[in-house]
Design an enzyme around this catalytic site. Structure first.
Site, PDB file in Angstrom:
ATOM      1  N   GLU A   1       0.836  -1.209   0.000  1.00 53.59           N
ATOM      2  CA  GLU A   1       0.000   0.000   0.000  1.00 53.59           C
ATOM      3  C   GLU A   1       0.867   1.255   0.000  1.00 53.59           C
ATOM      4  OE1 GLU A   1      -1.764   2.746   3.203  1.00 53.59           O
ATOM      5  OE2 GLU A   1      -2.345   0.676   3.640  1.00 53.59           O
ATOM      6  N   HIS A   2       1.956   1.246   0.763  1.00 49.37           N
ATOM      7  CA  HIS A   2       2.891   2.376   0.753  1.00 49.37           C
ATOM      8  C   HIS A   2       3.545   2.534  -0.618  1.00 49.37           C
ATOM      9  CE1 HIS A   2       3.762   3.774   5.041  1.00 49.37           C
ATOM     10  NE2 HIS A   2       2.741   2.930   5.161  1.00 49.37           N
TER      11      HIS A   2
END
Length: 431
Positions: free
Chosen positions: A60-61
């Site tokens: 997600e990052h």
């Protein structure tokens, strides 16, 4: 409009399925000038094995570091230039990418999220830097008592299972990721069979379907991760001494999952026990005895299991007595509640559910969650009817079932004097 005429009812959400399995929800909310778009994958940290612990969150990052021809800065500048905001969240069973924008921003929002989910750059240098960022996030969580105590309790509840590992992972598991492996994990995690594209607010069904087909219709199916193992509540004590000003307690008991017939009974049980200022725990522990400033009960549900939890913060010397009070109030739920108490809890629960539906993003997220858990969207009248159908005897039966395994997961974090709260809770509840 005459005084007897009524405004037309808002159309309900419409669901479509693209050829590759991606599900699309359009939920118009007349009168709004904004739109919420949520693209949710029905997989998260629970899909990870121990070696890949934290990869879903790391992914997600990473996708925000660059995707589809846009740099990290270009992604946020494009959305903000249209008056919008973009965000994401990783949970145990779902990963969500969200855009809130003015209504004309839906086209761009859909394109940007599709790039994040399907076409991230995965640069090796970015990954090295992002591992450092996530490492700091792990360290920050360890330094935050109200984060760490929940993590300790979750580990005790589901030790040795993916549900018992922190969503952030560990420095070692995060460090093992490389761009190719992480991209392969992305393809499996965000495979079209797990995706729901959900739009609410100032949206048009034809436009939503057209954009979903354009941006997600060509996503290719890949082999998914192995199904998550069935959860098993283990229980245990995690008393942890730390130099703090107060003690932090999380007390967990095994409960039912989101699809269980007693789901709404569990929500009402938590509400009566510690859901607000009129709740039993607040009145007994804070108002009558002055043992805690903060205390509340809650339910956390997954597809196949759940927990009934209590969180409290108190002076170290009061921790054991507070734990006994909590045990007494939980045990007291084996006696039928009053009609007034049950009615208040029902009103509070329906109020929270229906108020959330007035927010486009919450509505889009709820629709996606329903599709992933139930395969359909539960209408408000059905939700309300399920809540109203719960009777006092259901709460007694559910409490007895929760206590029957005689297992609890207890985390206590704070001065040494507080650590005796863990055995005090178990002894008071189970003897």
């Amino acid at each position: 409009m005459s005084e007897h005429s009524q405004a037309p009812e808002a159309p309900g959400p419409k669901v479509h399925v693209l050829g590759n399995g991606v599900r699309v929800v359009c939920d118009p909310m007349p009168g709004l000038q904004t739109v919420a778009l949520s693209v949710v994958a029905g997989r998260g940290a629970r899909s990870e094995d121990e070696l890949r612990s934290g990869w879903s969150h790391l992914l997600e990052h990473m996708v925000f570091k660059g995707a589809g021809g846009r740099s990290a800065r270009g992604i946020v500048e494009a959305i903000e230039a249209e008056g919008g905001h973009i965000n994401a969240a990783t949970g145990y069973e779902r990963t969500s990418y969200q855009v809130r924008a003015l209504k004309h921003g839906l086209d761009l929002g859909s394109a940007v999220i599709a790039d994040l989910v399907l076409r991230p750059h995965m640069d090796e240098g970015d990954l090295v830097r992002e591992k450092q960022v996530v490492g700091q996030e792990i360290a920050e969580a360890a330094d935050a008592p109200d984060d760490l105590v929940f993590e300790l309790a979750q580990t005790a509840a589901f030790e040795g299972q993916s549900l018992g590992r922190p969503i952030l992972g560990t420095p070692a598991s995060i460090g093992a990721a490389d761009p190719a492996a992480l991209n392969a994990w992305r393809a499996a995690l965000y495979a079209p069979d797990s995706l729901v594209v959900s739009a609410a607010g100032a949206v048009d069904e034809d436009q939503v379907l057209r954009l979903a087909e354009r941006d997600f219709g060509q996503a290719q199916a890949v082999s998914p991760p192995p199904p998550a193992q069935a959860a098993s509540f283990q229980g245990g004590m995690r008393p942890t001494a730390k130099k703090l000003e107060q003690a932090n307690l999380v007390l967990l008991l095994p409960a039912v999952g989101a699809g269980h017939p007693d789901y709404f009974a569990l929500r009402l049980l938590a509400e009566i026990l510690g859901g607000g200022m009129a709740s039993r725990l607040f009145q007994e522990a804070r108002e009558k005895r002055g043992l805690a400033y903060a205390i509340d009960a809650y339910s956390e549900t997954y597809i196949d299991t759940g927990v009934l939890g209590v969180f409290a913060g108190c002076a170290a010397e009061d921790a054991a007595e507070l734990a006994r009070v909590v045990a007494g109030e939980i045990a007291g739920m084996t006696e039928a509640v009053t009609e007034a108490e049950l009615a208040r809890a029902k009103a509070q629960l329906k109020g929270s559910m229906f108020m959330a539906r007035e927010q486009p993003l919450a509505r889009a997220e709820q629709a996606a969650a329903h599709m992933l858990m139930f395969g359909r969207i539960l209408p408000p009248e059905e939700l309300g009817a399920e809540v109203d159908a719960v009777v006092a005897a259901d709460l007694v039966r559910l409490t007895e079932a929760i206590l029957a395994p005689r297992r609890a997961a207890v985390a206590v974090l704070g001065p040494k004097a507080a650590l005796k709260a863990a055995p005090a809770f178990e002894k008071a509840l189970f003897g």
